[in-house]
Design an enzyme around this catalytic site. Structure first.
Site, PDB file in Angstrom:
ATOM      1  N   TYR A  55       0.824  -1.220   0.000  1.00  0.00           N
ATOM      2  CA  TYR A  55       0.000   0.000   0.000  1.00  0.00           C
ATOM      3  C   TYR A  55       0.862   1.277   0.000  1.00  0.00           C
ATOM      4  O   TYR A  55       0.350   2.363  -0.193  1.00  0.00           O
ATOM      5  CB  TYR A  55      -0.932   0.053   1.222  1.00  0.00           C
ATOM      6  CG  TYR A  55      -1.852  -1.134   1.423  1.00  0.00           C
ATOM      7  CD1 TYR A  55      -1.997  -2.132   0.461  1.00  0.00           C
ATOM      8  CD2 TYR A  55      -2.590  -1.256   2.593  1.00  0.00           C
ATOM      9  CE1 TYR A  55      -2.829  -3.220   0.679  1.00  0.00           C
ATOM     10  CE2 TYR A  55      -3.433  -2.338   2.811  1.00  0.00           C
ATOM     11  CZ  TYR A  55      -3.536  -3.323   1.851  1.00  0.00           C
ATOM     12  OH  TYR A  55      -4.366  -4.392   2.086  1.00  0.00           O
ATOM     13  N   HIS A 119       1.189 -11.541   2.927  1.00  0.00           N
ATOM     14  CA  HIS A 119       0.119 -10.902   2.154  1.00  0.00           C
ATOM     15  C   HIS A 119      -0.592 -11.863   1.209  1.00  0.00           C
ATOM     16  O   HIS A 119      -1.786 -11.740   0.947  1.00  0.00           O
ATOM     17  CB  HIS A 119       0.694  -9.716   1.361  1.00  0.00           C
ATOM     18  CG  HIS A 119      -0.319  -8.665   1.033  1.00  0.00           C
ATOM     19  ND1 HIS A 119      -0.005  -7.342   0.927  1.00  0.00           N
ATOM     20  CD2 HIS A 119      -1.644  -8.736   0.812  1.00  0.00           C
ATOM     21  CE1 HIS A 119      -1.094  -6.655   0.643  1.00  0.00           C
ATOM     22  NE2 HIS A 119      -2.098  -7.489   0.564  1.00  0.00           N
TER      23      HIS A 119
END
Ligand code: A2P
Length: 314
Positions: A55, A119
């Site tokens: 991000y 992730h």
């Protein structure tokens, strides 16, 4: 269900680390773009921020924690980050993860994050093992209070449970964060080959496995597995990524009208009543407040069953 509140938490098995049930997703808010929404979220009472290397806002999350520390102690904010790729050797993979903690918590001794996740499982079995080894090391050093995985299916969790090649200092993972997202979720900017590869894996994973978690896709098999093994389920993109067609679904509108709430509030409440940690994302101040205002009503059993039935429509 009426007893749920903004300060409700769930504590993973064998730990004493409570996770606030409502979190704030920082996906698609790179760099400085995350600051105003995250500030608004903290002002609205959220105490859980969900970041990731991908991000590109870990540094900004770190500066926000410093900025707010006078009014909200660090210990009252739950911060998650995630890593999806290895560094080339076990030690380099660990160093990459450590760099995340330094971005969020600074370089002084004692810095920590609350939760560190793998992730995506897409890197393959060796990458999954190496990443988990790095997270177990951070965990044993006290640099992260919990560790877990994201986008994991039963097959990946079973691989960990069987344990070949795993030190298994931690089993089960404390959390499995299951996502809802397809190509509409591409980050605003992608920099560098590593991020590109990570993103390609992530999107391929989502396309292939459709690991969605909202009434249209309840991931029943993996959710059941997590429940049986004491793994906390986190649901991100609970608002179907803002997909208008779904947010305006007649059934959802009807239930929302019955409770004088919005469809988005019903979806968040649905996830909370399912026992999930729910991570809505918004950059719009009124929606950030609205999405936290879900503790003054409860869906009844009929509502829950009707919403469960939406999955069959896919
Ligand atoms: P925005 O950020 O412009 O407010 P998800 O959490 O499922 O990923 O969904 C995020 C998307 O849903 C964003 O596009 C966000 O728009 C939108 N969204 C967030 N909160 C609401 C809401 N209360 N009503 C409608 N759309 C929302």
């Amino acid at each position: 269900m009426h007893t749920l509140s903004l300060s409700s938490t769930t504590t993973p098995k064998d730990t004493n680390v409570p996770i606030p049930l409502l979190g704030f997703g920082l996906w698609q808010l790179p760099g400085q773009a995350c600051l105003a929404p995250a500030r608004a979220a903290l002002a609205a009472g959220y105490r859980h921020l969900d970041s990731a290397q991908l991000y590109r806002n870990e540094t900004e999350v770190g500066s926000l924690l410093v900025e707010t520390s006078a009014s909200i102690p660090r210990s009252e904010i739950f911060v998650t980050t995630k890593q999806g790729v290895c560094g080339g050797s076990p030690d380099k993979t660990y160093q990459l993860a450590l760099a995340s903690i330094q971005r969020i918590a600074g370089e002084a001794d004692g810095g920590y994050v609350d939760l560190f996740l793998i992730h995506t499982p897409r890197g393959g079995a060796d990458a999954r093992k190496e990443l988990w080894g790095a997270l177990e090391r951070l965990y044993s050093e006290g640099k992260t209070r919990l560790i877990g995985v994201s986008n994991y299916g039963v097959e990946h969790l079973e691989e960990m449970r069987r344990g070949t090649g795993y030190a298994k200092k931690v089993w089960p993972p404390h959390v499995n964060q299951i996502e809802v997202s397809l190509t509409s979720h591409l980050p605003v900017s992608i920099q560098g080959e590593r991020e590109k590869r990570d993103l390609i894996w992530l999107v391929a994973d989502l396309r292939e496995k459709k690991k969605k978690l909202h009434p249209w896709s309840q991931q029943r098999e993996v959710v059941k597995y997590c429940k049986e093994h004491g793994i906390v389920v986190q649901a991100y993109s609970p608002l179907v990524s803002g997909e208008k067609e779904k947010l305006e679904h007649p059934l959802l509108r009807e239930i929302a009208a019955k409770h004088a709430k919005t469809p988005a509030q019903v979806l968040i409440r649905y996830g909370l009543q399912k026992g999930w940690v729910v991570l809505p994302k918004s950059k719009t101040p009124e929606r950030i407040v609205q999405n936290a205002n879900v503790f003054d009503f409860a869906l009844d059993e009929g509502d829950m069953v009707a919403l469960d039935g939406l999955e069959e429509e896919v």
